[in-house]
Enzyme design. Structure first.
Site, PDB file in Angstrom:
ATOM      1  N   LYS A   1       0.807  -1.227   0.000  1.00 34.30           N
ATOM      2  CA  LYS A   1       0.000   0.000   0.000  1.00 34.30           C
ATOM      3  C   LYS A   1       0.838   1.274   0.000  1.00 34.30           C
ATOM      4  O   LYS A   1       0.310   2.354  -0.242  1.00 34.30           O
ATOM      5  CB  LYS A   1      -0.982   0.000   1.185  1.00 34.30           C
ATOM      6  CG  LYS A   1      -2.041  -1.076   1.025  1.00 34.30           C
ATOM      7  CD  LYS A   1      -3.286  -0.827   1.818  1.00 34.30           C
ATOM      8  CE  LYS A   1      -4.323  -1.876   1.418  1.00 34.30           C
ATOM      9  NZ  LYS A   1      -5.608  -1.670   2.035  1.00 34.30           N
TER      10      LYS A   1
ATOM     11  N   LYS B   1      -5.087 -10.367  -6.117  1.00 36.76           N
ATOM     12  CA  LYS B   1      -6.319 -10.622  -5.366  1.00 36.76           C
ATOM     13  C   LYS B   1      -7.383  -9.587  -5.726  1.00 36.76           C
ATOM     14  O   LYS B   1      -7.055  -8.441  -6.055  1.00 36.76           O
ATOM     15  CB  LYS B   1      -6.053 -10.651  -3.850  1.00 36.76           C
ATOM     16  CG  LYS B   1      -5.873  -9.307  -3.190  1.00 36.76           C
ATOM     17  CD  LYS B   1      -6.122  -9.376  -1.669  1.00 36.76           C
ATOM     18  CE  LYS B   1      -6.260  -7.946  -1.136  1.00 36.76           C
ATOM     19  NZ  LYS B   1      -7.080  -7.771   0.012  1.00 36.76           N
TER      20      LYS B   1
ATOM     21  N   LYS C   1     -10.838  -3.947  -3.103  1.00 39.20           N
ATOM     22  CA  LYS C   1     -11.710  -2.774  -3.159  1.00 39.20           C
ATOM     23  C   LYS C   1     -10.974  -1.605  -3.768  1.00 39.20           C
ATOM     24  O   LYS C   1     -11.513  -0.840  -4.525  1.00 39.20           O
ATOM     25  CB  LYS C   1     -12.078  -2.332  -1.742  1.00 39.20           C
ATOM     26  CG  LYS C   1     -12.983  -3.249  -1.023  1.00 39.20           C
ATOM     27  CD  LYS C   1     -13.550  -2.485   0.179  1.00 39.20           C
ATOM     28  CE  LYS C   1     -13.662  -3.381   1.371  1.00 39.20           C
ATOM     29  NZ  LYS C   1     -12.719  -3.055   2.421  1.00 39.20           N
TER      30      LYS C   1
HETATM   31  P1  ATP Z   1      -8.442  -3.072   0.139  1.00 34.45           P
HETATM   32  O1  ATP Z   1      -8.257  -3.724  -1.197  1.00 34.45           O
HETATM   33  O2  ATP Z   1      -8.998  -1.698   0.072  1.00 34.45           O
HETATM   34  O3  ATP Z   1      -7.271  -3.229   1.037  1.00 34.45           O
HETATM   35  P2  ATP Z   1      -9.877  -5.357   0.769  1.00 34.45           P
HETATM   36  O4  ATP Z   1     -10.733  -5.600  -0.404  1.00 34.45           O
HETATM   37  O5  ATP Z   1      -8.637  -6.166   0.918  1.00 34.45           O
HETATM   38  O6  ATP Z   1      -9.567  -3.835   0.849  1.00 34.45           O
HETATM   39  P3  ATP Z   1     -10.462  -5.388   3.588  1.00 34.45           P
HETATM   40  O7  ATP Z   1     -11.409  -4.480   4.250  1.00 34.45           O
HETATM   41  O8  ATP Z   1      -9.023  -5.083   3.741  1.00 34.45           O
HETATM   42  O9  ATP Z   1     -10.782  -5.530   2.044  1.00 34.45           O
HETATM   43  O10 ATP Z   1     -10.724  -6.885   4.036  1.00 34.45           O
HETATM   44  C1  ATP Z   1     -11.888  -7.378   4.644  1.00 34.45           C
HETATM   45  C2  ATP Z   1     -11.797  -8.887   4.724  1.00 34.45           C
HETATM   46  O11 ATP Z   1     -11.926  -9.455   3.425  1.00 34.45           O
HETATM   47  C3  ATP Z   1     -10.473  -9.423   5.287  1.00 34.45           C
HETATM   48  O12 ATP Z   1     -10.731 -10.504   6.158  1.00 34.45           O
HETATM   49  C4  ATP Z   1      -9.723  -9.886   4.072  1.00 34.45           C
HETATM   50  O13 ATP Z   1      -8.832 -10.940   4.373  1.00 34.45           O
HETATM   51  C5  ATP Z   1     -10.862 -10.370   3.186  1.00 34.45           C
HETATM   52  N1  ATP Z   1     -10.501 -10.261   1.767  1.00 34.45           N
HETATM   53  C6  ATP Z   1     -10.171  -9.143   1.107  1.00 34.45           C
HETATM   54  N2  ATP Z   1      -9.912  -9.393  -0.199  1.00 34.45           N
HETATM   55  C7  ATP Z   1     -10.096 -10.738  -0.357  1.00 34.45           C
HETATM   56  C8  ATP Z   1      -9.998 -11.626  -1.483  1.00 34.45           C
HETATM   57  N3  ATP Z   1      -9.661 -11.177  -2.679  1.00 34.45           N
HETATM   58  N4  ATP Z   1     -10.259 -12.936  -1.279  1.00 34.45           N
HETATM   59  C9  ATP Z   1     -10.617 -13.400  -0.057  1.00 34.45           C
HETATM   60  N5  ATP Z   1     -10.722 -12.612   1.042  1.00 34.45           N
HETATM   61  C10 ATP Z   1     -10.472 -11.301   0.905  1.00 34.45           C
END
Ligand code: ATP
Ligand code: LTN
Length: 327
Positions: free
Chosen positions: A111, A192, A195
């Protein structure tokens, strides 16, 4: 009952990875544990935000989580900044966390890379996450694969604190689901689904129009050898579809692969399974959106329940350090 805690950032619309990697395990597990689910708005501030942005996203995220099936009668759903002990304990934990430990965190590396402004908060983010978890005497933390390293650090910091000041914190473990722990971007299947960093056509939003969801699956990147086989290293696109199908229907990716000889039917079955999963969520989300005051009331009740646990653990930490009490 075991104590479960997990958190999610109000940083944008939730996607299929969040649902399959985390939120679905929360809704399924809430009846088997004393569960706390926290919208971590303070974590969202580690990257610059417009005034009002985080508050709006917090309300919407609460409604999405309720629509996904979190039941406020069963679990505790609350907002991190409503329980002041999170910030307070985070400071104490920063003081027992080494710079070197924080520097090794891959989320920080990902990040901060290439950004002109990197906040100190982004660097110390894992200490605030440790505070979230340790404040509730948490046994288990249901998260996606990407969070394992932060939970390991939380254990190390808790152990160090306990060693230095006496037994204070419960050591938590990460619970990562067998299927869906790492949903990949449909267009760039080696990254992955995310968001904040993913491609629009590769990210499936939970509140997105269902026709558009189906279209994204039909256009998902695969490969040119035409064989349906579960092999994430050699065939990331096809394996991602199999994982999503498995996580959505309860099967095994490698076994499901044997039922297909072409990519087309695999794509359309995966699309159908995901649409079936999202349809009821979207219906409930529409209802909840119409009554924001009710969501706010539920979050107030959640904050009160959370605070009643957090004050005791915080008092234990202060007492064990031996800070002079206010008398
Ligand atoms: P950002 O991309 O903005 O960092 P994010 O999509 O990773 O956000 P978070 O709020 O950081 O979302 O994560 C919320 C939950 O979703 C965490 O438990 C994280 O491990 C899970 N998670 C996030 N992305 C994935 C993915 N691609 N596959 C499975 N689990 C995920
Ligand atoms: N860092 C996590 C969000 C998060 C969290 C937590 C997860 C903050 N505090 C406590 C589990 C427990 C993320 O980026 N997904």
């Amino acid at each position: 009952m075991p104590r479960v805690f997990s958190g999610i950032q109000p940083t944008g619309s939730l996607h299929l990875g969040n649902l399959l990697g985390a939120v679905r395990n929360w809704t399924e597990g809430q009846h088997r544990a004393d569960s706390f689910f926290c919208i971590v708005d303070l974590h969202a501030l580690t990257v610059p935000k417009r005034p009002g942005e985080v508050g709006d996203a917090t309300l919407e995220l609460a409604q999405v989580l309720l629509a996904c099936g979190l039941d406020p009668e069963v679990c505790t759903l609350f907002v991190q900044s409503h329980v002041h002990q999170h910030g307070e304990l985070a400071w104490l934990l920063q003081c027992v966390t080494a710079m070197g430990e924080l520097r090794r965190m891959t989320q920080f590396k990902d990040k901060s890379e290439g950004k002109d402004f990197v906040s100190a908060g982004l660097f110390t983010y894992p200490a605030l996450q440790a505070a979230d978890i340790l404040l509730y005497d948490t046994d288990s933390v249901p998260v996606g694969e990407d969070q394992r390293q932060h939970i390991e650090l939380t254990r190390d910091v808790a152990e160090r604190f306990n060693h230095r000041y006496g037994d204070t914190f419960v050591l938590p473990t990460a619970t990562v689901p067998a299927a869906g722990a790492r949903v990949m971007d449909l267009q760039e299947p080696t990254n992955k689904m995310s968001k904040s960093a993913g491609s629009d056509t590769g990210t499936v939003g939970l509140t997105e129009d269902l026709a558009s969801v189906a279209k994204k699956f039909k256009r998902a990147v695969t490969d040119s050898d035409g064989e349906v086989r579960y092999d994430p290293a050699a065939k990331p696109g096809v394996s991602n579809l199999l994982s999503i199908l498995a996580a959505s229907t309860g099967g095994e990716p490698a076994e499901l692969a044997e039922e297909y000889s072409q990519y087309g039917p695999l794509k359309s079955d995966t699309a159908d399974a995901v649409v079936a999963l999202l349809e009821p969520v979207q219906e409930r989300f529409g209802e909840l959106r119409a009554d924001p005051a009710e969501t706010a009331r539920l979050l107030r009740v959640g904050a009160e329940k959370a605070r009643s646990v957090a004050v005791d653990v915080m008092a234990r930490a202060r007492a064990n350090i031996g800070l002079l009490p206010l008398t």
